[in-house]
Design an enzyme around this catalytic site. Structure first.
Site, PDB file in Angstrom:
ATOM      1  N   CYS A 194     -36.099  -4.629 -26.638  1.00 23.17           N
ATOM      2  CA  CYS A 194     -36.112  -3.200 -26.958  1.00 23.17           C
ATOM      3  C   CYS A 194     -37.433  -2.846 -27.610  1.00 23.17           C
ATOM      4  CB  CYS A 194     -34.999  -2.864 -27.953  1.00 23.17           C
ATOM      5  SG  CYS A 194     -33.356  -3.054 -27.299  1.00 23.17           S
ATOM      6  N   CYS A 220     -32.749  -2.272 -31.996  1.00 19.58           N
ATOM      7  CA  CYS A 220     -32.458  -3.642 -31.588  1.00 19.58           C
ATOM      8  C   CYS A 220     -31.886  -4.438 -32.766  1.00 19.58           C
ATOM      9  CB  CYS A 220     -33.751  -4.296 -31.092  1.00 19.58           C
ATOM     10  SG  CYS A 220     -33.481  -5.781 -30.121  1.00 19.58           S
ATOM     11  N   GLY A 259     -43.496  25.084 -26.669  1.00 19.87           N
ATOM     12  CA  GLY A 259     -44.396  24.500 -25.677  1.00 19.87           C
ATOM     13  C   GLY A 259     -45.797  25.066 -25.717  1.00 19.87           C
ATOM     14  N   CYS A 294     -30.774  -8.170 -27.859  1.00 21.68           N
ATOM     15  CA  CYS A 294     -29.520  -7.515 -28.247  1.00 21.68           C
ATOM     16  C   CYS A 294     -28.637  -7.202 -27.058  1.00 21.68           C
ATOM     17  CB  CYS A 294     -29.807  -6.248 -29.051  1.00 21.68           C
ATOM     18  SG  CYS A 294     -30.346  -4.847 -28.047  1.00 21.68           S
TER      19      CYS A 294
END
Lengths: 290, 256, 227
Positions: free
Chosen positions: A262, A268, A29, A240
């Site tokens: 998607c 997808c 981080g 889908c």
């Protein structure tokens, strides 16, 4: 053979970037400064991600690029071609076949494995920037773990909208220490930040690299009485039928018609190949009739 | 009784120029001390050294911390000092812009210090913010407005609320009423006096306004050319000044 | 309760040729609990100056001014503040208050300062204001707008709110009508009755004769100007 060094960047630069990446992985981080190079594409087109990818790629790698989940947008296509040409690596659109995936603003739906690296393009790496413009001050806040300001942003959201309205680039705390901007991925993707693959973040213009090692604890910031909610559009995919994937809303006519699909095109397509169908899928009989 | 703040032989120079020098005093819990002097007399430099915004060249600033007793703030680690700065200490700037986040709502401004020390319950934070806005006489329905939309007096009151929400014990104020018109000043002074008594605050107030210190301060230090030329009970220093400079200062005040 | 010994005071005017004006030397007297001593002497003899020195408002050059256990001449500011809060009351001729604070709270303030609960303090303040004939309609207003006589009475109410063991009164009956003057004198007598040591300046001779047990002539402390 091309006139370029393998993966465009010279070896010294890659070495410098790899050192930054290793440091980033060692301090999850933490934003590691690095000397970003001029790349043959404009800032904002993924110069940070491209440099990180260039430093990670080996000749044996299989490379995939997605832009907002899609493999076939300009940005994704041009970066994919860039490495095809400068590194001659194999490329794919299949998430599970790729070893290095460069992404702009999405995490693939399919869980990644320990053998994969996910490279994010980052526009603004500093999560505190919008509230504290001074870099000297934000650095100090990170080093002293003074993160009250991050919650002020969320407080302002709730005060103004009644809920935490931040829906992308939702700040997270990594391994209980550094607060990090996960790049503008939808907050829907935030829970996936705890994954098996290595995640690397490259910001070219801002010259920062940071990282999340595999299986690192990543917590989305929230309030006790306004917990983090990784919501998405409340629809199944119209192609889908997936109830679980992140959706794009597409306007399809002038009469207010719309569809939800998607955003992850590979996911997808894969589901459709397995026979899943959505509300607006072409009917099988329509294909057979002339 | 243990002094809350003990200052000894404090000195700060800017190259060859002296900011302040040979400053020593004890501040006891509940005491309000005024520092007066003309512009350039070193009073703001002194305040910055006391509050840890400037590092003095010499001397000690010993503070009686809640958890570790008396500690020289100059030897504290920076995180510890900054933590002190946003919990047990408060700093009210002359210009509210320096002490407020102008792009954050009034509630967010007040709540920031709470969130900085770990408050994570939105409802509770908001309740505290509302309570404090009330105490500094800002209407509850202004809680989501940004300070930009506030008058100068309101901004200053908001700054005070933001500073006092964590229940500090020592407040530094740099010309808190400067730049406000007199009617607004009176209201602010009254408010500060009430809060000081109610919360048992200790305060150090830098000002060039003798009327302000007469109303707020128990004690007074008069500074000239970086040095304390006279110190004592506020009304004694103002009514029976001993030093030539103080006599000049007091006699120069325009009578209304 | 109050004991003054060998006290001297001079003013140095730095901005007027550093002129040194001696105003007092060898001042000495004492006041027992329940006793009222009146300071007398011509205008300019230094009655108010001595009063202010006892209160710590003027700095004492030398000597001791004992109030109970505290020597005002050498005490730290915080000791004088504590003394003024708990022990030593002062009714001056001028009312100095924060604008905007109501009369009721101005009077209740000394009680709040010693930790008396707000309702008790206000009840006591109401009683005093009533006794001193301040109309109830004014209680909610700031005394800064009042007439001179009203301000004087508010000042007295404030001075008598807390039962100080020692009291300084500078012309408490000036600018008062007969009724209010009588009320103030009775307040003084009551304070003496509960054992307060009082030092007062009364130009009003009948008032002085009524409440003062002794007189101290300040002019005897005035330094003789060297010929």
């Amino acid at each position: 053979m091309t006139d370029y060094n393998f993966a465009y960047l010279d070896e010294q630069t890659k070495r410098m970037i790899r050192r930054a990446i290793l440091k980033g992985i060692a301090i999850p981080g933490y934003q590691v400064p690095f000397a970003a190079r001029e790349m043959p594409m404009p800032y904002g087109w993924g110069t940070g991600g491209v440099q990180v990818s260039a430093a990670c790629l080996t000749p044996d790698d299989t490379f995939k690029v997605i832009d907002q989940g899609a493999d076939d947008t300009t940005n994704a296509v041009s970066i994919r071609k860039f490495f095809q040409r400068t590194a001659q690596v194999a490329t794919t659109e299949r998430t599970r076949e790729a070893t290095v995936i460069q992404t702009r603003h999405r995490i693939p739906e399919e869980p990644l494995t320990e053998d994969q690296i996910l490279v994010y393009q980052v526009p603004i790496p500093e999560p505190l920037r919008f509230l504290e413009p001074r870099e000297t001050e934000t650095r100090k806040m990170h080093s002293l773990e003074e993160y009250g300001l991050m919650h002020v942003k969320l407080y302002e959201d709730i005060a103004r909208h009644g809920h935490i309205a931040t829906s992308y680039a939702y700040p997270v705390k990594v391994e209980g220490r550094y607060v990090m901007d996960p790049s503008p991925i939808p907050k829907f993707d935030n829970p996936k930040l705890e994954m098996a693959a290595i995640q690397l973040f490259g910001a070219g213009r801002e010259q920062r690299i940071y990282a999340i090692p595999p299986f690192t604890k990543v917590v989305s910031l929230d309030f006790e009485d306004h917990p983090f909610d990784p919501s998405k559009a409340d629809h199944p995919c119209d192609l889908c039928g997936s109830e679980l994937s992140y959706l794009d809303e597409v306007i399809i006519d002038d009469a207010g018609g719309r569809m939800f699909v998607c955003s992850d095109t590979d996911f997808c397509a894969g589901r459709q190949a397995e026979g899943h169908r959505g509300r607006l899928s072409p009917q099988p009989d329509a294909e057979t009739t002339p | 009784m243990t002094p809350l703040l003990s200052v000894r032989d404090l000195r700060k120079t800017y190259g060859p120029r002296v900011g302040c020098t040979d400053v020593s005093f004890d501040l006891y819990p509940g005491e309000v001390m005024g520092i007066v002097g003309e512009s350039g007399s070193g009073k703001s430099t002194l305040l910055s050294c006391l509050a840890g915004h400037l590092d003095p060249d010499e001397g000690t600033v010993v503070y009686d911390t809640r958890d570790r007793g008396r500690v020289d703030t100059r030897s504290m680690s920076e995180p510890a000092r900054r933590m002190l700065g946003r919990t047990d200490w408060a700093f009210v700037h002359q210009n509210p812009r320096d002490g407020l986040r102008m792009s954050v709502s009034a509630g967010g401004n007040v709540g920031e210090r709470l969130m900085a020390v770990g408050a994570r319950h939105y409802g509770d934070i908001r309740d505290s913010a509302l309570d404090w806005l009330g105490r500094v006489e800002i209407e509850a329905d202004r809680i989501d407005d940004r300070p930009r939309a506030f008058s100068g007096g309101m901004q200053q009151r908001l700054q005070i609320a933001r500073n006092l929400v964590t229940g500090p014990r020592l407040v530094f104020m740099d010309e808190p009423t400067g730049g406000l018109d007199v009617s607004v000043q009176a209201r602010l002074l009254d408010l500060m006096r009430g809060l000081v008594r109610e919360m048992g605050l200790s305060a150090i107030i830098v000002t060039h306004d003798l009327a302000v210190v007469r109303l707020l301060a128990d004690r007074l230090m008069v500074m000239k050319s970086g040095q304390v030329v006279e110190a004592g009970l506020t009304d004694q220093v103002l009514d029976d000044p001993q030093h030539a400079y103080t006599q000049l200062l007091v006699s120069s005040v325009l009578q209304v | 309760m109050i004991r003054i010994e060998n006290v001297a005071k001079s003013f140095t005017l730095h901005n007027q040729g550093s002129a040194v004006i001696p105003v007092m030397s060898n001042a000495a007297f004492s006041v027992a609990p329940g006793e009222c001593v009146a300071l007398t002497g011509n205008s300019g003899a230094g009655k108010s100056t001595l009063m202010r020195m006892i209160y710590g408002n003027y700095l004492t050059a030398s000597g001791t001014i004992m109030i109970g256990e505290t020597d005002v001449a050498t005490a730290e500011p915080r000791e004088i503040i504590a003394l003024r809060r708990n022990t030593l009351g002062y009714v001056s001729q001028f009312l100095r208050v924060v604008p905007r604070v109501s009369t009721l709270d101005v009077v209740a303030d000394p009680l709040l300062a010693v930790g008396v609960p707000l309702d008790v303090a206000r009840t006591r303040a109401r009683a005093l204001l009533t006794r001193l004939n301040i109309p109830e309609t004014l209680w909610g207003l700031s005394p800064t707008t009042f007439s001179g006589g009203e301000q004087q009475r508010v000042n007295i109410a404030r001075g008598f709110a807390h039962d100080y063991p020692a009291l300084l009164l500078d012309e408490p009956t000036a600018s008062l009508d007969a009724t209010n003057r009588d009320t103030v004198l009775r307040l003084i007598e009551e304070a003496k009755g509960r054992g307060a040591a009082i030092v007062g300046i009364f130009h009003d001779a009948p008032a002085r004769h009524r409440v003062a047990d002794r007189e101290v002539d300040i002019s005897t402390f005035t330094p003789k100007v060297a010929a």
